[in-house]
Design a protein around this motif. Structure first.
Motif, PDB file in Angstrom:
ATOM      1  N   GLU A   1      39.818  17.999  91.793  1.00  0.00           N
ATOM      2  CA  GLU A   1      39.592  16.986  90.761  1.00  0.00           C
ATOM      3  C   GLU A   1      39.761  15.576  91.317  1.00  0.00           C
ATOM      4  O   GLU A   1      40.291  15.394  92.416  1.00  0.00           O
TER       5      GLU A   1
ATOM      6  N   PRO B   1      42.395   9.588  87.947  1.00  0.00           N
ATOM      7  CA  PRO B   1      42.760   9.958  86.562  1.00  0.00           C
ATOM      8  C   PRO B   1      44.107  10.677  86.486  1.00  0.00           C
ATOM      9  O   PRO B   1      44.839  10.510  85.500  1.00  0.00           O
ATOM     10  N   TRP B   2      44.439  11.440  87.525  1.00  0.00           N
ATOM     11  CA  TRP B   2      45.733  12.146  87.532  1.00  0.00           C
ATOM     12  C   TRP B   2      46.873  11.131  87.509  1.00  0.00           C
ATOM     13  O   TRP B   2      47.777  11.205  86.671  1.00  0.00           O
TER      14      TRP B   2
ATOM     15  N   THR C   1      46.927   9.024  84.202  1.00  0.00           N
ATOM     16  CA  THR C   1      47.456   9.748  83.042  1.00  0.00           C
ATOM     17  C   THR C   1      48.983   9.787  83.090  1.00  0.00           C
ATOM     18  O   THR C   1      49.649   9.599  82.065  1.00  0.00           O
ATOM     19  N   ILE C   2      49.536  10.006  84.277  1.00  0.00           N
ATOM     20  CA  ILE C   2      50.990  10.018  84.415  1.00  0.00           C
ATOM     21  C   ILE C   2      51.554   8.628  84.128  1.00  0.00           C
ATOM     22  O   ILE C   2      52.542   8.475  83.399  1.00  0.00           O
TER      23      ILE C   2
ATOM     24  N   PRO D   1      47.796  16.639  84.489  1.00  0.00           N
ATOM     25  CA  PRO D   1      47.394  15.310  84.016  1.00  0.00           C
ATOM     26  C   PRO D   1      45.947  14.984  84.393  1.00  0.00           C
ATOM     27  O   PRO D   1      45.513  15.279  85.503  1.00  0.00           O
ATOM     28  N   GLY D   2      45.249  14.409  83.438  1.00  0.00           N
ATOM     29  CA  GLY D   2      43.896  13.909  83.704  1.00  0.00           C
ATOM     30  C   GLY D   2      42.907  14.951  84.150  1.00  0.00           C
ATOM     31  O   GLY D   2      41.917  14.634  84.807  1.00  0.00           O
ATOM     32  N   SER D   3      43.154  16.211  83.813  1.00  0.00           N
ATOM     33  CA  SER D   3      42.278  17.269  84.301  1.00  0.00           C
ATOM     34  C   SER D   3      40.992  17.337  83.498  1.00  0.00           C
ATOM     35  O   SER D   3      40.998  17.283  82.275  1.00  0.00           O
ATOM     36  N   ALA D   4      39.883  17.467  84.200  1.00  0.00           N
ATOM     37  CA  ALA D   4      38.595  17.598  83.530  1.00  0.00           C
ATOM     38  C   ALA D   4      38.013  18.985  83.756  1.00  0.00           C
ATOM     39  O   ALA D   4      37.002  19.356  83.175  1.00  0.00           O
ATOM     40  N   ARG D   5      38.675  19.758  84.613  1.00  0.00           N
ATOM     41  CA  ARG D   5      38.170  21.103  84.901  1.00  0.00           C
ATOM     42  C   ARG D   5      38.571  22.063  83.788  1.00  0.00           C
ATOM     43  O   ARG D   5      39.456  21.778  83.011  1.00  0.00           O
TER      44      ARG D   5
END
Lengths: 183, 213
Positions: free
Chosen positions: A73, A77-78, A81-82, B84-88
């Motif tokens: 991914e 964004p990871w 988001t945190i 977090p922020g996962s799109a899969r």
């Protein structure tokens, strides 16, 4: 400005245990997070020291939750988001706390955006509050840079015990920091 | 504490991380929850006695298919919510599909029967037992699932709690199906579907408190 591809490559190397990449990654992230939090906190009338507290909270979170990043991914964004989760949590936690006194304003504003930025936490003091084994493991491996095997001998626990104590100890430090912010 | 010092501390002797740990931890937790749920069903309720008949076997399979579809879809969504922020993974709307399917089947079942039978088909013989059993059996699978999700990093705690409740409800319905003797599609739609929704609501209410990190 570091790009998604760069950060992602650094993260992938970090997950493979490459300490140099990890250091670069955390360094870049702390700069980006500092800018992000300063902007966000300024909008709600909070100080820059608080931004640094948040930067450090997120660095802990990135470290403790790095296994939740899936390398298939996007990385940005990871992190984002945190960062947002921790900001909302922080604002909720500190809602009742008094804001910075006005006469400190000039001083706070004078602080530079440099990498020497400091939070209100004293890691040495916090380490002292940890149970002996956790403190010993973190000091040996994470502060003095000794190997896990050396730390196992010095702290009188097994090698897997050292790893578990480091993880739990860092979790406790992150929790101490979150609790201190509440005051 | 200087941020530079923290960066140095965290990056010193950093351990390599195994890939796919989130999906593995949560899946194992759900499987463990399913085994526990089956154990509770066997001890407290027992498997239905008439399983040798074709009708009973067909309805057991149908109930299992519904419950497993719920678990399968919601588990994949839960794993996504834990990162977090996962799109899969799958779209949130996919969790509705098994419910829509059973509701449709239930309505077809009703349409196929004279209206004098409707009341019995919906209420069945053991609706109260079903209403109490599925949420009760779901408690332990829910706790185990929450424990696993906590080790990941959910950022929408309300939704992650709800989906954990959904998974636990599905797991519990799967176990309860072995005992349940009410063999009608509308019954499954109303009571299985309804109790799983109850579990989902309970999970949503508990999520923010249980999953905070």
């Amino acid at each position: 400005m570091a790009t998604e591809a760069e950060l992602k490559a650094l993260m992938a190397a970090s997950l493979d245990g490459d300490a140099a990449s990890y250091r670069t990654l955390l360094d870049r992230l702390s700069r980006r997070l500092r800018a992000y939090y300063k902007g966000r906190l300024a909008r709600v009338g909070r100080s820059a020291t608080e931004a640094e507290d948040l930067v450090q909270e997120v660095l802990f979170a990135v470290h403790l939750k790095r296994h939740t990043y899936d390398t298939r991914e996007l990385f940005t964004p990871w992190v984002h988001t945190i960062a947002r989760y921790k900001l909302i949590d922080y604002l909720r936690r500190t809602r009742s706390a008094a804001s910075v006194p006005i006469d400190e304003g000039a001083e706070v504003m004078a602080q530079d955006d440099n990498a020497d930025a400091e939070s209100s936490h004293d890691v040495r003091k916090l380490l002292g509050r940890l149970p002996e084994k956790m403190r010993c493991a973190i000091e040996c491996v994470k502060l003095e840079g000794r190997s896990v095997a050396e730390a196992a001998v010095r702290c009188g626990i097994s090698e897997s015990g050292v790893k578990i104590n480091i993880h739990r100890g860092l979790q406790s430090l992150a929790a101490f920091i979150a609790r201190e912010d509440q005051k | 504490m200087k941020t530079d010092d923290l960066v140095l501390m965290l990056s010193t002797n950093v351990e390599p991380i195994a890939r796919g740990r989130v999906a593995r931890t949560i899946s194992i937790a759900v499987i463990a929850g399913a085994v526990i749920a089956l154990g509770i069903m066997l001890v407290a309720l027992g498997v239905r006695a008439d399983l040798t008949t074709t009708r009973a076997a067909v309805f057991l399979l149908l109930k299992l298919a519904f419950a497993l579809a719920v678990v399968g879809v919601s588990l994949r969504y839960l794993i996504r919510l834990a990162r977090p922020g996962s799109a899969r993974g799958i779209s949130p709307l996919a969790v509705i599909v098994p419910f829509a399917a059973i509701a449709l089947l239930g309505m077809l079942g009703l349409a196929d029967a004279p209206s004098a039978h409707w009341n019995r088909m919906v209420v069945g013989g053991e609706w109260l037992e079903c209403l109490l059993s599925i949420p009760t059996i779901a408690i332990v699978p829910f706790a185990v699932t929450i424990f696993a999700v906590r080790r990941a990093a959910p950022t929408n705690l309300f939704r992650a709690g709800a989906v954990a409740g959904l998974v636990a409800g599905g797991v519990s319905a799967m176990a309860y199906a072995f005992h349940c003797t009410d063999d009608s599609l509308p019954f499954v739609a109303v009571w299985y579907g309804g109790t799983i929704v109850l579990c989902t609501l309970a999970g949503a209410a508990l999520g923010p408190r249980l999953l905070h990190w």
